[in-house]
Design an enzyme around this catalytic site. Structure first.
Site, mmCIF file in Angstrom:
data_model
loop_
_atom_site.group_PDB
_atom_site.id
_atom_site.type_symbol
_atom_site.label_atom_id
_atom_site.label_comp_id
_atom_site.label_asym_id
_atom_site.label_seq_id
_atom_site.Cartn_x
_atom_site.Cartn_y
_atom_site.Cartn_z
ATOM 1 N N CYS A 41 43.623 42.726 35.330
ATOM 2 C CA CYS A 41 44.125 44.033 35.750
ATOM 3 C C CYS A 41 45.498 43.872 36.419
ATOM 4 C CB CYS A 41 43.141 44.699 36.717
ATOM 5 S SG CYS A 41 43.643 46.375 37.204
ATOM 6 N N ASP A 43 46.479 45.395 38.940
ATOM 7 C CA ASP A 43 46.319 45.619 40.383
ATOM 8 C C ASP A 43 47.060 44.543 41.191
ATOM 9 O OD1 ASP A 43 45.169 45.638 43.092
ATOM 10 O OD2 ASP A 43 43.737 47.076 42.252
ATOM 11 N N ARG A 45 46.724 43.465 44.021
ATOM 12 C CA ARG A 45 45.922 42.618 44.910
ATOM 13 C C ARG A 45 45.203 41.500 44.160
ATOM 14 N NH1 ARG A 45 42.488 47.578 46.864
ATOM 15 N NH2 ARG A 45 42.591 47.817 44.593
ATOM 16 N N HIS A 97 37.844 43.412 38.180
ATOM 17 C CA HIS A 97 37.664 43.292 39.632
ATOM 18 C C HIS A 97 36.975 44.531 40.185
ATOM 19 C CE1 HIS A 97 41.004 46.005 41.041
ATOM 20 N NE2 HIS A 97 41.345 45.841 39.789
ATOM 21 N N CYS A 100 38.285 48.560 41.249
ATOM 22 C CA CYS A 100 39.362 48.771 40.270
ATOM 23 C C CYS A 100 39.676 50.263 40.153
ATOM 24 C CB CYS A 100 38.960 48.206 38.914
ATOM 25 S SG CYS A 100 40.257 48.378 37.667
HETATM 26 CO CO CO Z 1 42.049 47.260 38.497
#
Ligand code: CO
Length: 208
Positions: A41, A43, A45, A97, A100
């Site tokens: 992803c 993302d 983080r 994750h 998400c």
């Molecule tokens: Co995500």
């Protein structure tokens, strides 16, 4: 964050690399031979290399919203083609994750404009596993389960590609479904039974 900070960080990184190995960048210029294709992803983080503790050159990385492998996505298909058929990676990893945002958005009824067709792919996963998900009453647990099922379905999507099917026949290529837990930092192997899934899906998706 001051964007200019990035450049001083970069200078410091170069100095650190050269301190441990004077020829670090000469070596980096040599051909890349990563053994892993990581599909994760976007993302901010979930930083792929950092959480896996790997170095530049170790992993071929592809990230998009909610670690998707849609067969109409030229970018995802090109990455798989290049990593599997040209770089000849030994492992294909789809890593989702918990928490998400993409998966969360797909669970909610909202018009998100351009994101609709992308998130539709996750809604399709939901529909495919409606019975399993319907049995989970706790919303947080359902959300976690959808993250896991989405990883599984994207692994299946990777297996449907001609590149992965060809590689399965010719050499030892493995597909893995993982989930990263933001709360603990732990990486979990979903230990998906691909032999079983493969047998089921090949009936329909076999390409030759
Ligand atoms: Co995500």
């Amino acid at each position: 964050m001051d964007i200019r900070q990035i450049f001083s960080n970069n200078e410091r990184w170069i100095a650190e690399k050269l301190k441990t190995d004077r020829n670090y960048f000469e070596k980096l210029c040599l051909e890349q031979k990563p053994e892993i294709l990581y599909i994760g992803c976007s993302d901010s983080r979930v930083s792929a290399e950092e959480l896996m503790g790997v170095q530049p050159g170790d992993v071929f990385v592809y990230r998009n919203i909610a670690n998707m492998v849609p067969n109409t996505d030229l970018s995802a298909m090109s990455v798989i083609n290049f990593a599997v058929s040209h770089l000849k990676v030994k492992h294909v990893v789809v890593c989702g994750h918990y928490q998400c945002g993409g998966v969360k958005a797909a669970m909610e009824q909202a018009d998100l404009g351009l994101l609709n067709p992308w998130l539709r792919n996750i809604r399709d996963v939901y529909r495919l596993h409606k019975t399993t998900l319907g049995k989970i009453e706790n919303e947080a647990e359902k959300y976690k389960k959808l993250v896991e099922l989405n990883v599984q379905e994207q692994c299946v999507n990777a297996i449907k590609t001609p590149d992965v099917q060809k590689a399965f026949k010719e050499r030892a290529l493995k597909v893995h479904g993982w989930v990263f837990d933001l709360r603990t930092g732990k990486l979990k192997d979903l230990e998906i039974d691909f032999d079983k899934i493969l047998k089921d899906i090949m009936e329909i998706y076999r390409l030759d």
